[in-house]
Design a protein around this motif. Structure first.
Motif, PDB file in Angstrom:
ATOM      1  N   LEU A   1       0.830  -1.198   0.000  1.00  7.74           N
ATOM      2  CA  LEU A   1       0.000   0.000   0.000  1.00  7.74           C
ATOM      3  C   LEU A   1       0.869   1.256   0.000  1.00  7.74           C
ATOM      4  O   LEU A   1       0.682   2.180  -0.787  1.00  7.74           O
ATOM      5  CB  LEU A   1      -0.866  -0.043   1.266  1.00  7.74           C
ATOM      6  CG  LEU A   1      -1.971   0.971   1.337  1.00  7.74           C
ATOM      7  CD1 LEU A   1      -3.048   0.620   0.338  1.00  7.74           C
ATOM      8  CD2 LEU A   1      -2.575   0.988   2.722  1.00  7.74           C
ATOM      9  N   ARG A   2       1.858   1.243   0.880  1.00 10.49           N
ATOM     10  CA  ARG A   2       2.725   2.421   1.005  1.00 10.49           C
ATOM     11  C   ARG A   2       3.407   2.715  -0.338  1.00 10.49           C
ATOM     12  O   ARG A   2       3.483   3.847  -0.798  1.00 10.49           O
ATOM     13  CB  ARG A   2       3.776   2.150   2.089  1.00 10.49           C
ATOM     14  CG  ARG A   2       4.549   3.373   2.538  1.00 10.49           C
ATOM     15  CD  ARG A   2       5.541   3.019   3.633  1.00 10.49           C
ATOM     16  NE  ARG A   2       6.523   2.024   3.216  1.00 10.49           N
ATOM     17  CZ  ARG A   2       7.627   2.307   2.513  1.00 10.49           C
ATOM     18  NH1 ARG A   2       7.888   3.535   2.168  1.00 10.49           N
ATOM     19  NH2 ARG A   2       8.461   1.341   2.162  1.00 10.49           N
ATOM     20  N   ARG A   3       3.853   1.618  -0.994  1.00 13.59           N
ATOM     21  CA  ARG A   3       4.565   1.829  -2.261  1.00 13.59           C
ATOM     22  C   ARG A   3       3.647   2.331  -3.365  1.00 13.59           C
ATOM     23  O   ARG A   3       4.004   3.182  -4.160  1.00 13.59           O
ATOM     24  CB  ARG A   3       5.280   0.539  -2.666  1.00 13.59           C
ATOM     25  CG  ARG A   3       6.498   0.339  -1.767  1.00 13.59           C
ATOM     26  CD  ARG A   3       7.097  -1.012  -1.921  1.00 13.59           C
ATOM     27  NE  ARG A   3       7.517  -1.285  -3.291  1.00 13.59           N
ATOM     28  CZ  ARG A   3       7.877  -2.483  -3.714  1.00 13.59           C
ATOM     29  NH1 ARG A   3       7.864  -3.505  -2.902  1.00 13.59           N
ATOM     30  NH2 ARG A   3       8.257  -2.662  -4.957  1.00 13.59           N
TER      31      ARG A   3
ATOM     32  N   PRO B   1     -16.750   2.191  -3.794  1.00 13.62           N
ATOM     33  CA  PRO B   1     -17.001   3.510  -4.391  1.00 13.62           C
ATOM     34  C   PRO B   1     -15.783   4.418  -4.247  1.00 13.62           C
ATOM     35  O   PRO B   1     -15.030   4.299  -3.280  1.00 13.62           O
ATOM     36  CB  PRO B   1     -18.166   4.052  -3.559  1.00 13.62           C
ATOM     37  CG  PRO B   1     -18.037   3.367  -2.243  1.00 13.62           C
ATOM     38  CD  PRO B   1     -17.430   2.022  -2.503  1.00 13.62           C
ATOM     39  N   ILE B   2     -15.617   5.316  -5.224  1.00 11.93           N
ATOM     40  CA  ILE B   2     -14.553   6.324  -5.138  1.00 11.93           C
ATOM     41  C   ILE B   2     -15.262   7.622  -4.769  1.00 11.93           C
ATOM     42  O   ILE B   2     -16.038   8.156  -5.561  1.00 11.93           O
ATOM     43  CB  ILE B   2     -13.841   6.464  -6.506  1.00 11.93           C
ATOM     44  CG1 ILE B   2     -13.263   5.106  -6.910  1.00 11.93           C
ATOM     45  CG2 ILE B   2     -12.761   7.531  -6.448  1.00 11.93           C
ATOM     46  CD1 ILE B   2     -12.800   5.065  -8.361  1.00 11.93           C
ATOM     47  N   ILE B   3     -15.033   8.077  -3.554  1.00 11.36           N
ATOM     48  CA  ILE B   3     -15.817   9.209  -3.032  1.00 11.36           C
ATOM     49  C   ILE B   3     -14.927  10.395  -2.708  1.00 11.36           C
ATOM     50  O   ILE B   3     -13.862  10.233  -2.116  1.00 11.36           O
ATOM     51  CB  ILE B   3     -16.582   8.778  -1.761  1.00 11.36           C
ATOM     52  CG1 ILE B   3     -17.508   7.611  -2.100  1.00 11.36           C
ATOM     53  CG2 ILE B   3     -17.389   9.934  -1.174  1.00 11.36           C
ATOM     54  CD1 ILE B   3     -18.316   7.103  -0.942  1.00 11.36           C
ATOM     55  N   HIS B   4     -15.358  11.560  -3.122  1.00 11.73           N
ATOM     56  CA  HIS B   4     -14.645  12.792  -2.771  1.00 11.73           C
ATOM     57  C   HIS B   4     -15.676  13.802  -2.290  1.00 11.73           C
ATOM     58  O   HIS B   4     -16.640  14.077  -3.013  1.00 11.73           O
ATOM     59  CB  HIS B   4     -13.902  13.321  -4.009  1.00 11.73           C
ATOM     60  CG  HIS B   4     -13.004  14.490  -3.722  1.00 11.73           C
ATOM     61  ND1 HIS B   4     -11.812  14.366  -3.051  1.00 11.73           N
ATOM     62  CD2 HIS B   4     -13.126  15.795  -4.012  1.00 11.73           C
ATOM     63  CE1 HIS B   4     -11.235  15.541  -2.946  1.00 11.73           C
ATOM     64  NE2 HIS B   4     -12.010  16.428  -3.518  1.00 11.73           N
ATOM     65  N   HIS B   5     -15.469  14.328  -1.082  1.00 12.30           N
ATOM     66  CA  HIS B   5     -16.409  15.310  -0.525  1.00 12.30           C
ATOM     67  C   HIS B   5     -17.859  14.856  -0.680  1.00 12.30           C
ATOM     68  O   HIS B   5     -18.688  15.554  -1.261  1.00 12.30           O
ATOM     69  CB  HIS B   5     -16.229  16.682  -1.184  1.00 12.30           C
ATOM     70  CG  HIS B   5     -15.040  17.410  -0.650  1.00 12.30           C
ATOM     71  ND1 HIS B   5     -15.095  18.282   0.380  1.00 12.30           N
ATOM     72  CD2 HIS B   5     -13.746  17.366  -0.996  1.00 12.30           C
ATOM     73  CE1 HIS B   5     -13.904  18.750   0.660  1.00 12.30           C
ATOM     74  NE2 HIS B   5     -13.055  18.203  -0.166  1.00 12.30           N
TER      75      HIS B   5
ATOM     76  N   SER C   1     -10.619  -3.529   2.653  1.00 13.07           N
ATOM     77  CA  SER C   1     -10.169  -2.238   3.200  1.00 13.07           C
ATOM     78  C   SER C   1      -8.970  -1.707   2.432  1.00 13.07           C
ATOM     79  O   SER C   1      -8.782  -0.488   2.309  1.00 13.07           O
ATOM     80  CB  SER C   1      -9.924  -2.298   4.703  1.00 13.07           C
ATOM     81  OG  SER C   1      -9.176  -3.419   5.019  1.00 13.07           O
ATOM     82  N   PHE C   2      -8.168  -2.602   1.869  1.00 15.85           N
ATOM     83  CA  PHE C   2      -7.071  -2.177   1.004  1.00 15.85           C
ATOM     84  C   PHE C   2      -7.638  -1.417  -0.216  1.00 15.85           C
ATOM     85  O   PHE C   2      -7.181  -0.342  -0.593  1.00 15.85           O
ATOM     86  CB  PHE C   2      -6.301  -3.437   0.573  1.00 15.85           C
ATOM     87  CG  PHE C   2      -5.338  -3.255  -0.559  1.00 15.85           C
ATOM     88  CD1 PHE C   2      -4.148  -2.559  -0.374  1.00 15.85           C
ATOM     89  CD2 PHE C   2      -5.602  -3.802  -1.811  1.00 15.85           C
ATOM     90  CE1 PHE C   2      -3.246  -2.408  -1.418  1.00 15.85           C
ATOM     91  CE2 PHE C   2      -4.708  -3.653  -2.855  1.00 15.85           C
ATOM     92  CZ  PHE C   2      -3.523  -2.949  -2.656  1.00 15.85           C
ATOM     93  N   LEU C   3      -8.717  -1.978  -0.784  1.00 15.49           N
ATOM     94  CA  LEU C   3      -9.334  -1.319  -1.948  1.00 15.49           C
ATOM     95  C   LEU C   3      -9.939   0.035  -1.567  1.00 15.49           C
ATOM     96  O   LEU C   3      -9.863   0.997  -2.330  1.00 15.49           O
ATOM     97  CB  LEU C   3     -10.446  -2.200  -2.530  1.00 15.49           C
ATOM     98  CG  LEU C   3      -9.974  -3.359  -3.401  1.00 15.49           C
ATOM     99  CD1 LEU C   3     -11.172  -4.121  -3.929  1.00 15.49           C
ATOM    100  CD2 LEU C   3      -9.138  -2.840  -4.564  1.00 15.49           C
ATOM    101  N   VAL C   4     -10.535   0.089  -0.376  1.00 18.54           N
ATOM    102  CA  VAL C   4     -11.131   1.359   0.077  1.00 18.54           C
ATOM    103  C   VAL C   4     -10.025   2.420   0.160  1.00 18.54           C
ATOM    104  O   VAL C   4     -10.199   3.572  -0.267  1.00 18.54           O
ATOM    105  CB  VAL C   4     -11.835   1.179   1.446  1.00 18.54           C
ATOM    106  CG1 VAL C   4     -12.225   2.522   2.049  1.00 18.54           C
ATOM    107  CG2 VAL C   4     -13.067   0.289   1.286  1.00 18.54           C
ATOM    108  N   THR C   5      -8.857   2.016   0.665  1.00 23.04           N
ATOM    109  CA  THR C   5      -7.745   2.964   0.779  1.00 23.04           C
ATOM    110  C   THR C   5      -7.288   3.428  -0.604  1.00 23.04           C
ATOM    111  O   THR C   5      -7.025   4.617  -0.835  1.00 23.04           O
ATOM    112  CB  THR C   5      -6.559   2.289   1.514  1.00 23.04           C
ATOM    113  OG1 THR C   5      -7.069   1.605   2.632  1.00 23.04           O
ATOM    114  CG2 THR C   5      -5.527   3.304   1.931  1.00 23.04           C
ATOM    115  N   MET C   6      -7.203   2.475  -1.536  1.00 23.91           N
ATOM    116  CA  MET C   6      -6.785   2.843  -2.899  1.00 23.91           C
ATOM    117  C   MET C   6      -7.809   3.782  -3.542  1.00 23.91           C
ATOM    118  O   MET C   6      -7.459   4.714  -4.267  1.00 23.91           O
ATOM    119  CB  MET C   6      -6.644   1.594  -3.784  1.00 23.91           C
ATOM    120  CG  MET C   6      -5.512   0.651  -3.497  1.00 23.91           C
ATOM    121  SD  MET C   6      -3.948   1.338  -2.982  1.00 23.91           S
ATOM    122  CE  MET C   6      -3.638   2.689  -3.968  1.00 23.91           C
ATOM    123  N   ALA C   7      -9.094   3.517  -3.267  1.00 24.28           N
ATOM    124  CA  ALA C   7     -10.140   4.358  -3.851  1.00 24.28           C
ATOM    125  C   ALA C   7     -10.026   5.787  -3.338  1.00 24.28           C
ATOM    126  O   ALA C   7     -10.244   6.754  -4.078  1.00 24.28           O
ATOM    127  CB  ALA C   7     -11.519   3.779  -3.524  1.00 24.28           C
TER     128      ALA C   7
END
Ligand code: PEP
Ligand code: MG
Length: 757
Positions: free
Chosen positions: A5-7, A114-118, A141-147
């Motif tokens: 994830l960090r990379r 979902p990819i959510i912004h504001h 949760s990995f995918l949520v972080t990437m999203a």
């Protein structure tokens, strides 16, 4: 997973555009999850479709072409619910739909997030598996972080003008791009970008064209030589204390610098026309990426060494005088990740057309200063491609908080028209200069100017200001590299007092801390706005406070138009202690033979505690001044500099209005005047509410003064009181705003608010 994830996060952060970011994400996710497909769909709300914008696993030709109608398919379910969906066998889902165009085989396992912004769903990130597979919780949760990572990249691409973007490869982020931020200072400006950046910050260095390539190469090589020698010295100095293995680090540093690849690459870039610092930034970033991509943890760590070396070489380049900004273009727009008050203060006023800062909000001090100077500004423009803007044409729309990069001809023509109209409105307002600020039913509300720069004393005078209602003394402290001494301060204050005499000048005692740090007085705190700032610092440092008070009092000798103002008061004890010091300073100055009267002293009401003790405070002093900037921040618990919560920061919030009414009534009960000196005082929309409260004076940036005076002269006090009664029953800032707009329209000054839309 965490390491992966960090990379990925680092790699995505280095992507040049959305397309590159999403390509990296789908590739890396598919690898990390050993999945068969990873895709990104974007929401196109106008067509009500989800558009495939990147994929690893499906037919690449389908990118930009496959469009799933919203409401159809499992991807839509994720978008509608704004929640992850994890299915071991997607075809069993009632909303499943087979899409032939993607070259899709029959996939079973499905997870979409979902990819959510504001709060807005921008798209859906999907992972597929041929076999039936329920994805594990940590995979989701990995995918949520990437999203969340993707959301930032998509939002910035959206801001730069193209959505959906799948078929437009390589977003045109600079040419014709639009970046949204917040209106920092009203007005529109068309000018040329001049990128400002802090010293020794390699990432912030812009590209800049050079004419003398040879001189640039010589300077670069000299800087490399200096750093090599430095490394050698460091290694030698520590020879007694380090093991051979540790010492090897310094040899490695030297080696990196002499290895050729780094140096040659930089020289190549300089030869292509970039200046040494820009060429260095690009080359170092490239090297860092190579190291960070390595599988070996030890080698990955070497990326830090390269970064450190880059910084050292940059510092040498800068100390050899190469950091000097190029001459200010005729109509300079200062652009940077963080434009500081000092950068603004340094710029020659006659060349300064506009300001654009990637950070900050409407009430940051850089915005306040820009308003004081009457320079249009956009702040909090987080998606600004700062490094690539030097020398480019840009339009700053300080009303809408929008920046146009290398605008097209029609956009430029439209803004030229707006700028002309604005100049005409200002010329019309100039006619009000010598008319009193008095309502049609005869209530006088003196209008004062806010300042902190000697340079803007003359605009304050010519604007028709009846005095200075807030002189922020921290600005002269901020633009120096040490505390100014008593005589130096005395000269600064004397100049303003003399310029305005016999009109009153309110000098506020030092209000540093928070977002106004002094480089030479560092304060490290977790929560600087709740920490050591304003009166808290000056009471803890009577050495600093007494020097300032004596300088202020001394400066008023023979003029006696001085008023003192104490910032950030939250305890009555602070008022008592400060008053005791003021009296002591006064006694000392008088004892030295100066003809100085004891000046009226006021307290700023900008902390909720002070609101509820305002009557007790008012009894102790001569006047109150409401600092609506901090009062809004502390009442609403919204950091005035944080762009992410900027929409919640609103001085027209009913709670702020109610608090202000409380203060005005408390002050009047004990016969003390109450003014307002926060930015709200300069907002023509707020003027009606403030008139209704019965405030005794308003102090604002000079650029706002004519507009506010127009409102004061157009709205009867009785009408303003009636409007305020309605406002106090309202439940949201939006309702307050609408009612105030109506009031301005009804008074025939609606064009003031329309200009800001
Ligand atoms: C305020 O807080 O409203 C104010 C006038 O002070 P400053 O903006 O300098 O914090
Ligand atoms: Mg304040």
């Amino acid at each position: 997973m965490l390491d992966v994830l960090r990379r990925i996060v680092q790699e995505v952060a280095g992507a040049r555009n959305l397309e590159q970011a999403s390509t990296i994400i789908v590739k890396r996710i598919k690898q990390a999850m050993a999945a068969d497909v990873c895709s990104v769909y974007l929401c196109d709300y106008t067509q009500r479709q989800h558009v495939l914008m990147a994929t690893d696993g499906l037919n690449p030709a389908a990118v930009g072409r496959v469009r799933l109608a919203m409401g159809e398919g499992v991807v839509s379910v994720v978008g509608e619910n704004a929640e992850p969906l994890n299915l071991d066998n997607a075809p069993d889902h009632p909303r499943y739909r087979y899409v032939a165009e993607t070259g899709e085989e029959f996939y079973h396992g499905f997870v979409g997030v979902p990819i959510i912004h504001h709060r807005k769903v921008l798209g859906v990130l999907v992972v597929r598996q041929r076999d039936k597979r329920k994805f594990a919780e940590d995979e989701v949760s990995f995918l949520v972080t990437m999203a969340a990572q993707l959301a930032g990249a998509i939002a910035s691409a959206e801001a730069s003008g193209g959505m959906p973007v799948a078929e437009q490869s390589g977003l045109a982020i600079v040419d014709g791009g639009i970046v949204d931020g917040l209106g920092g200072a009203p007005g529109v400006a068309i000018g040329t970008a001049l990128v400002m950046y802090p010293p020794a910050d390699l990432d912030a260095v812009p590209d800049r064209t050079v004419t003398d390539v040879q001189a640039e190469i010589v300077a670069f090589k000299a800087a490399v030589g200096t750093v090599q020698a430095e490394m050698q010295n460091l290694g030698d100095k520590l020879v007694m204390h380090l093991s051979a293995e540790d010492r090897a680090l310094f040899d490695a540093y030297s080696l990196m610098l002499s290895s050729g690849s780094l140096v040659d690459k930089v020289v190549e870039r300089i030869s292509a026309g970039n200046w040494a610092s820009g060429a260095l930034r690009e080359t170092v970033a490239e090297h860092i990426k190579v190291f960070e991509d390595m599988d070996d943890a030890y080698l990955r760590e070497r990326a830090e060494d390269i970064r450190d070396l880059g910084r050292r070489v940059l510092m040498c380049l800068q100390s050899s005088g190469r950091r000097k900004p190029p001459p200010y273009p005729e109509r300079a727009v200062l652009v940077g990740d963080e434009i500081t008050a000092a950068m603004l203060a340094e710029a020659p006023r006659e060349r300064l057309a506009g300001v654009v800062s990637a950070s900050g909000s409407r009430s940051s001090h850089v915005a306040i200063l820009a308003r004081a100077l009457g320079v249009p500004a956009v702040v909090g423009a987080g998606d600004l491609p700062t490094g690539r803007l030097e020398g480019r044409e840009m339009i700053v729309d300080g009303y809408r908080g929008r920046v146009y990069l290398c605008p097209s001809d029609p956009v430029r023509a439209e803004y030229q028209r707006l700028a002309r109209e604005e100049a005409e409105l200002n010329a019309g307002l100039a006619g009000l200069r010598d008319l009193p600020a008095e309502t049609p039913d005869g209530v006088r509300v003196p209008l004062y100017a806010n300042t902190g720069l000697v340079a803007d004393a003359s605009p304050s005078l010519s604007s028709g200001a009846e005095g200075i209602g807030l002189y922020r003394t921290e600005f002269p402290f901020m633009v120096r590299d040490r505390f100014p001494g008593e005589q130096e301060q005395r000269r600064i204050y004397r100049e303003v007092l003399e310029t305005f005499a016999p009109r009153p000048v309110v000098l506020r005692t030092l209000d540093v801390g928070g977002d106004k740090p002094l480089g030479y007085f560092p304060i490290e705190e977790e929560n600087p706005f709740l920490g050591w700032r304003g009166i808290r610092i000056t009471l803890d440092h009577p050495d600093i406070f007494m020097v300032q008070l004596r300088a202020m009092l001394g400066a008023s000798a023979g003029l006696n138009n001085l008023r003192l103002l104490l910032p950030m008061v939250s305890h009555l004890g602070e008022v008592d202690d400060a008053l005791a010091l003021v009296r002591r300073a006064h006694r000392e100055v008088v004892a030295e033979g100066e003809a100085v009267e004891m000046p009226p002293v006021g307290v700023m009401i900008e902390v909720p505690a002070a609101v509820y003790q305002s009557e007790a405070i008012a009894r102790r002093v001569d006047f109150l001044s409401i600092g609506s900037n901090d009062l809004t921040q502390y009442l609403l618990a919204v950091d005035r500099n944080n762009g992410r919560v900027a929409e919640l920061y609103d001085a027209l919030h009913p709670a702020v209005l109610q608090a202000m009414v409380h203060v005005v009534q408390a002050g009047h009960r004990v016969g003390k005047p109450v003014g307002v000196c926060g930015e709200m005082a300069g907002d023509p929309l707020a003027t009606v509410a403030l008139l209704g409260m019965g405030v005794d004076s308003l102090s604002m940036s000079v650029a706002s003064l004519p507009r506010v005076k127009w409102v004061v002269r157009s709205v009867a006090h009785a009408e303003a009181q009636a409007v305020l009664t309605e406002l106090l029953a309202m439940e949201s800032p939006a309702a307050v705003r609408r009612r105030l707009e109506q009031a301005l329209e009804a008074a025939g000054v609606g064009s003031l608010v329309r200009a800001g839309k």
